[in-house]
Design a protein around this motif. Structure first.
Motif, PDB file in Angstrom:
ATOM      1  N   GLY A  76       9.614  84.064 -19.825  1.00 24.18           N
ATOM      2  CA  GLY A  76      10.090  82.807 -19.254  1.00 24.18           C
ATOM      3  C   GLY A  76      11.460  82.375 -19.698  1.00 24.18           C
ATOM      4  O   GLY A  76      11.970  81.359 -19.215  1.00 24.18           O
ATOM      5  N   SER A  77      12.096  83.117 -20.590  1.00 22.77           N
ATOM      6  CA  SER A  77      13.388  82.689 -21.132  1.00 22.77           C
ATOM      7  C   SER A  77      14.585  83.298 -20.409  1.00 22.77           C
ATOM      8  O   SER A  77      15.711  82.825 -20.604  1.00 22.77           O
ATOM      9  N   LEU A  78      14.360  84.310 -19.588  1.00 27.71           N
ATOM     10  CA  LEU A  78      15.465  84.995 -18.918  1.00 27.71           C
ATOM     11  C   LEU A  78      15.672  84.451 -17.517  1.00 27.71           C
ATOM     12  O   LEU A  78      14.742  83.948 -16.874  1.00 27.71           O
ATOM     13  N   ALA A  79      16.890  84.552 -17.026  1.00 26.70           N
ATOM     14  CA  ALA A  79      17.240  83.988 -15.728  1.00 26.70           C
ATOM     15  C   ALA A  79      16.746  84.866 -14.589  1.00 26.70           C
ATOM     16  O   ALA A  79      16.579  86.088 -14.726  1.00 26.70           O
ATOM     17  N   GLY A  80      16.535  84.222 -13.435  1.00 26.48           N
ATOM     18  CA  GLY A  80      16.181  84.948 -12.218  1.00 26.48           C
ATOM     19  C   GLY A  80      14.955  85.809 -12.394  1.00 26.48           C
ATOM     20  O   GLY A  80      13.938  85.385 -12.943  1.00 26.48           O
ATOM     21  N   ASP A  81      15.049  87.066 -11.922  1.00 28.63           N
ATOM     22  CA  ASP A  81      13.930  87.999 -12.082  1.00 28.63           C
ATOM     23  C   ASP A  81      14.192  89.006 -13.198  1.00 28.63           C
ATOM     24  O   ASP A  81      13.586  90.073 -13.235  1.00 28.63           O
ATOM     25  N   SER A  82      15.082  88.655 -14.135  1.00 28.85           N
ATOM     26  CA  SER A  82      15.394  89.550 -15.257  1.00 28.85           C
ATOM     27  C   SER A  82      14.170  89.724 -16.149  1.00 28.85           C
ATOM     28  O   SER A  82      13.351  88.816 -16.289  1.00 28.85           O
ATOM     29  N   THR A  83      14.056  90.892 -16.749  1.00 30.73           N
ATOM     30  CA  THR A  83      12.960  91.186 -17.669  1.00 30.73           C
ATOM     31  C   THR A  83      13.509  91.845 -18.923  1.00 30.73           C
ATOM     32  O   THR A  83      14.652  92.299 -18.964  1.00 30.73           O
ATOM     33  N   ILE A  84      12.680  91.887 -19.952  1.00 29.93           N
ATOM     34  CA  ILE A  84      12.992  92.608 -21.188  1.00 29.93           C
ATOM     35  C   ILE A  84      12.388  94.005 -21.051  1.00 29.93           C
ATOM     36  O   ILE A  84      11.193  94.145 -20.770  1.00 29.93           O
ATOM     37  N   GLN A  85      13.194  95.047 -21.234  1.00 28.94           N
ATOM     38  CA  GLN A  85      12.653  96.394 -21.196  1.00 28.94           C
ATOM     39  C   GLN A  85      12.215  96.796 -22.595  1.00 28.94           C
ATOM     40  O   GLN A  85      13.015  96.851 -23.522  1.00 28.94           O
ATOM     41  N   ALA A  86      10.933  97.050 -22.742  1.00 29.02           N
ATOM     42  CA  ALA A  86      10.382  97.487 -24.030  1.00 29.02           C
ATOM     43  C   ALA A  86      10.116  98.985 -23.978  1.00 29.02           C
ATOM     44  O   ALA A  86       9.589  99.504 -22.984  1.00 29.02           O
ATOM     45  N   VAL A  87      10.495  99.667 -25.038  1.00 26.42           N
ATOM     46  CA  VAL A  87      10.335 101.115 -25.129  1.00 26.42           C
ATOM     47  C   VAL A  87       9.144 101.419 -26.035  1.00 26.42           C
ATOM     48  O   VAL A  87       9.129 101.035 -27.208  1.00 26.42           O
ATOM     49  N   ARG A  90      20.547 102.391 -24.306  1.00 19.85           N
ATOM     50  CA  ARG A  90      21.248 103.643 -23.994  1.00 19.85           C
ATOM     51  C   ARG A  90      21.248 103.909 -22.492  1.00 19.85           C
ATOM     52  O   ARG A  90      21.962 104.779 -22.009  1.00 19.85           O
ATOM     53  N   GLY A  91      20.402 103.165 -21.764  1.00 26.91           N
ATOM     54  CA  GLY A  91      20.317 103.392 -20.334  1.00 26.91           C
ATOM     55  C   GLY A  91      21.164 102.411 -19.539  1.00 26.91           C
ATOM     56  O   GLY A  91      21.832 101.543 -20.093  1.00 26.91           O
ATOM     57  N   LYS A  92      21.134 102.552 -18.227  1.00 37.40           N
ATOM     58  CA  LYS A  92      21.889 101.681 -17.337  1.00 37.40           C
ATOM     59  C   LYS A  92      20.972 100.582 -16.792  1.00 37.40           C
ATOM     60  O   LYS A  92      19.782 100.759 -16.688  1.00 37.40           O
ATOM     61  N   GLY A  93      21.594  99.452 -16.442  1.00 34.42           N
ATOM     62  CA  GLY A  93      20.841  98.388 -15.800  1.00 34.42           C
ATOM     63  C   GLY A  93      20.421  97.281 -16.722  1.00 34.42           C
ATOM     64  O   GLY A  93      19.975  96.227 -16.277  1.00 34.42           O
ATOM     65  N   GLN A  94      20.525  97.449 -18.048  1.00 32.05           N
ATOM     66  CA  GLN A  94      20.187  96.390 -18.988  1.00 32.05           C
ATOM     67  C   GLN A  94      21.043  96.548 -20.241  1.00 32.05           C
ATOM     68  O   GLN A  94      21.485  97.644 -20.574  1.00 32.05           O
ATOM     69  N   GLN A  95      21.289  95.427 -20.904  1.00 36.38           N
ATOM     70  CA  GLN A  95      22.120  95.435 -22.097  1.00 36.38           C
ATOM     71  C   GLN A  95      21.328  95.800 -23.340  1.00 36.38           C
ATOM     72  O   GLN A  95      21.848  96.433 -24.254  1.00 36.38           O
ATOM     73  N   LEU A  96      20.053  95.374 -23.384  1.00 41.33           N
ATOM     74  CA  LEU A  96      19.245  95.559 -24.577  1.00 41.33           C
ATOM     75  C   LEU A  96      17.922  96.236 -24.257  1.00 41.33           C
ATOM     76  O   LEU A  96      17.389  96.092 -23.158  1.00 41.33           O
ATOM     77  N   ASP A  97      17.408  96.950 -25.225  1.00 42.71           N
ATOM     78  CA  ASP A  97      16.041  97.470 -25.206  1.00 42.71           C
ATOM     79  C   ASP A  97      15.293  96.871 -26.390  1.00 42.71           C
ATOM     80  O   ASP A  97      15.890  96.581 -27.436  1.00 42.71           O
ATOM     81  N   PHE A  98      13.990  96.696 -26.220  1.00 40.60           N
ATOM     82  CA  PHE A  98      13.146  96.310 -27.337  1.00 40.60           C
ATOM     83  C   PHE A  98      12.306  97.520 -27.702  1.00 40.60           C
ATOM     84  O   PHE A  98      11.405  97.926 -26.956  1.00 40.60           O
ATOM     85  N   VAL A  99      12.615  98.133 -28.824  1.00 36.66           N
ATOM     86  CA  VAL A  99      11.928  99.343 -29.269  1.00 36.66           C
ATOM     87  C   VAL A  99      10.708  98.920 -30.088  1.00 36.66           C
ATOM     88  O   VAL A  99      10.836  98.297 -31.145  1.00 36.66           O
ATOM     89  N   ILE A 100       9.520  99.273 -29.600  1.00 37.36           N
ATOM     90  CA  ILE A 100       8.272  98.790 -30.186  1.00 37.36           C
ATOM     91  C   ILE A 100       7.901  99.623 -31.415  1.00 37.36           C
ATOM     92  O   ILE A 100       7.861 100.856 -31.361  1.00 37.36           O
ATOM     93  N   ASN A 101       7.596  98.914 -32.503  1.00 33.50           N
ATOM     94  CA  ASN A 101       7.060  99.556 -33.706  1.00 33.50           C
ATOM     95  C   ASN A 101       5.543  99.404 -33.790  1.00 33.50           C
ATOM     96  O   ASN A 101       4.843 100.299 -34.248  1.00 33.50           O
ATOM     97  N   SER A 102       5.048  98.247 -33.368  1.00 34.38           N
ATOM     98  CA  SER A 102       3.607  97.988 -33.385  1.00 34.38           C
ATOM     99  C   SER A 102       3.334  96.821 -32.453  1.00 34.38           C
ATOM    100  O   SER A 102       4.257  96.116 -32.027  1.00 34.38           O
TER     101      SER A 102
END
Length: 534
Positions: A70-81, A112-124
């Protein structure tokens, strides 16, 4: 290249020390540029997030989760790896799938990919709430259901990106309008929601019915029953009383009208921004302009914040992205047009000028089958939109309506032809029609009582009782007007209409979290298949 620069460079090359320093600086810049991506990754931030899973993409060595909190604008999402080496905790009924809620610990880092500035790399992490795909109505539409399906499931609508963006826009709008009024010295107040007074006098009210007791029955038989109480249709009368000692006041408050309209502009429960203010000018026309200026500036201040106009901070950028998303792919409506309206001065015209303009248009429209507009008749919604869209080509304030069209509390005057008018205004905007209503308030006790008597033959018994009751006369007419009440005026803004106009929504039902419409309206009939009662 600057004249002579090449010659000076060739001359300096002959100095071994300068040439060595020049080469070392070049190597340092090159190395810094090559290291930049790795440095960004090393600057990752540890975090724990909780969000809804929008989608899951599974690959051989890694999976990608698109998350929304709910914190990101429009239809943006957080990409989690999610690497295959990491397993999320699941339980019965809590399986990783679209619609599920997850709580994840990991690191935010440059993508490292295109289309988003950040990734969330999951540890647990773990799935904290499951989602039954067979029961969730929006999963098959990727959270972009039809308008009808969305309205039938209002309790799930905040998961729709466009609806969430609309509610965020509304929050920014109201906060900025309040900030503007606070800065102008207005005090925010909380008038009552239950009242025995109806300032509109239209009779379209919801009565508050208390459980009957023996005492109530005894009082009724003795002719001393309690005064009927209603849900407010406007806080204006009470705001006038609050203004007496506080000066400039405003409120954001709900209003209720028991109307059964099927239009896209009406709800039974809605919110108003209402303002009351003392006026300082010597003429009624100038006094009215004082009120109009505050109405115009407060809306513009709210709109600039809601749309992210003319501000470079991060919050404005998010607002801008929400606004662009709401206007994306919509034919015939452009965000640029709305910005132009907000940047330009808004036009003014009298009701008499509006009628003359409409009459000329009617004569020029040979195919029209409707009767020509005449002085003394109210403007239709089509005529309001014509004045805003075709004549003013932007928002326009129409002033000085015939007195008999307006409520008793509006100050009375005469136009150049000697006709009785109300010192009032309506703000008409393109694509919508009426957005704001305001006026100077009548301060002459004799005129107030005469107008109440005139209303007796024009409205039903309940409306007459509300607008001319002895209780209302006692406090609003007699006491308030004889207690040093200065000249004043005010206005009310329909917030759902304003949000719909700014957010590019066709109906006020699509900007209200749980809209209430008339039981027999087209809206209610079309949504009759809904299982839920809110």
């Amino acid at each position: 290249m600057e004249a002579g620069a090449y010659e000076r460079f060739e001359e300096k090359k002959l100095d071994p020390e300068w040439l060595k320093a020049f080469k070392e600086e070049g190597e340092r810049k090159k190395a810094a540029k090559e290291k930049q991506p790795d440095e960004r990754i090393e600057e990752s931030v540890s975090a724990t997030i909780q969000a809804t899973v929008r989608s899951v993409r599974v690959h051989s060595k890694v999976s990608f989760l698109n998350l929304s909190d709910g914190s990101l604008a429009g239809d943006s999402t957080i990409q989690a790896v999610l690497r295959n080496s990491v397993t999320l905790k699941e339980a019965e009924g809590k399986i990783l799938s679209p619609g599920a809620a997850v709580r994840l610990t990991g690191k935010l880092q440059a993508s490292r990919g295109k289309g988003q500035q950040l990734d969330f790399v999951i540890n647990s992490g773990s799935v904290v709430a499951g989602c039954d795909a067979a029961r969730h109505p929006f999963l098959s539409t990727s959270f972009e259901p039809s308008t009808s399906l969305a309205r039938k499931n209002a309790h799930l609508r905040t998961q729709i990106p466009s609806f969430a963006a609309t509610l965020r826009l509304r929050a920014r709008l109201e906060a900025a309008m309040a900030s503007y009024l606070d800065g102008k010295g207005y005090t925010q107040v909380r008038p009552p929601i239950m009242t025995s007074s109806d300032c509109e006098g239209g009779g379209e009210v919801f009565q508050v019915v208390e459980p009957k007791s023996k005492k109530d029955k005894d009082m009724a038989s003795a002719g001393t029953a309690a005064t009927p109480t209603y849900l407010t249709v406007s806080s204006q009368l009470h705001l006038e009383a609050l203004m007496l000692g506080l000066g400039r006041v405003y409120t954001f408050t709900p209003a209720f009208r028991a109307e059964d309209s099927a239009t896209n502009r009406h709800l039974r429960e809605f919110w108003m921004c209402e303002v009351e203010m003392p006026t300082m000018s010597d003429s009624a026309a100038s006094e009215l302009q004082e009120v109009i200026v505050i109405a115009e500036e407060s809306i513009k201040a709210g709109a600039r914040a809601a749309l992210g106009i003319a501000s470079g901070n991060e919050e404005a950028q998010v607002a801008r992205q929400d606004a662009q998303y709401l206007y994306a792919g919509v034919e015939g409506k452009r965000l640029d047009d709305l910005e132009r309206y907000i940047d330009q001065p808004w036009a003014r015209m009298t009701y008499g000028d509006a009628i003359e303009t409409l009459q000329r248009h009617h004569v020029g429209n040979n195919g029209s089958s409707t009767p020509p507009p005449a002085w003394g008749h109210d403007l239709s919604s089509e005529q309001e939109r014509f004045l805003a869209e075709q004549v003013a080509q932007g928002p326009v304030f129409v002033t000085d309506y015939p007195a008999h069209l307006k409520p008793f509390y509006m100050r009375e005057g005469e136009d150049a032809e000697g006709r009785r008018i109300a010192r009032c205004f309506d703000l008409l905007v393109p694509g919508l029609g009426e957005l704001v209503g305001g006026s100077l308030r009548e301060d002459n006790i004799a005129v107030l009582k005469r107008k109440q008597q005139e209303a007796k033959g024009n409205r039903d018994d309940r409306a007459e009782a509300l607008s001319s009751s002895s209780a209302l006369n006692a406090w609003y007419v007699d006491s308030l007007r004889s207690s040093g009440m200065p000249p004043h005026g005010g206005f009310g803004i329909g917030m759902e209409r304003l949000v719909a106009w700014l957010a590019n929504r066709e109906s006020v039902r699509d900007v209200s979290a749980f809209p209430r419409v008339g039981r027999s309206s087209a809206a209610a009939i079309s949504e009759a298949g809904a299982r839920w009662q809110y």
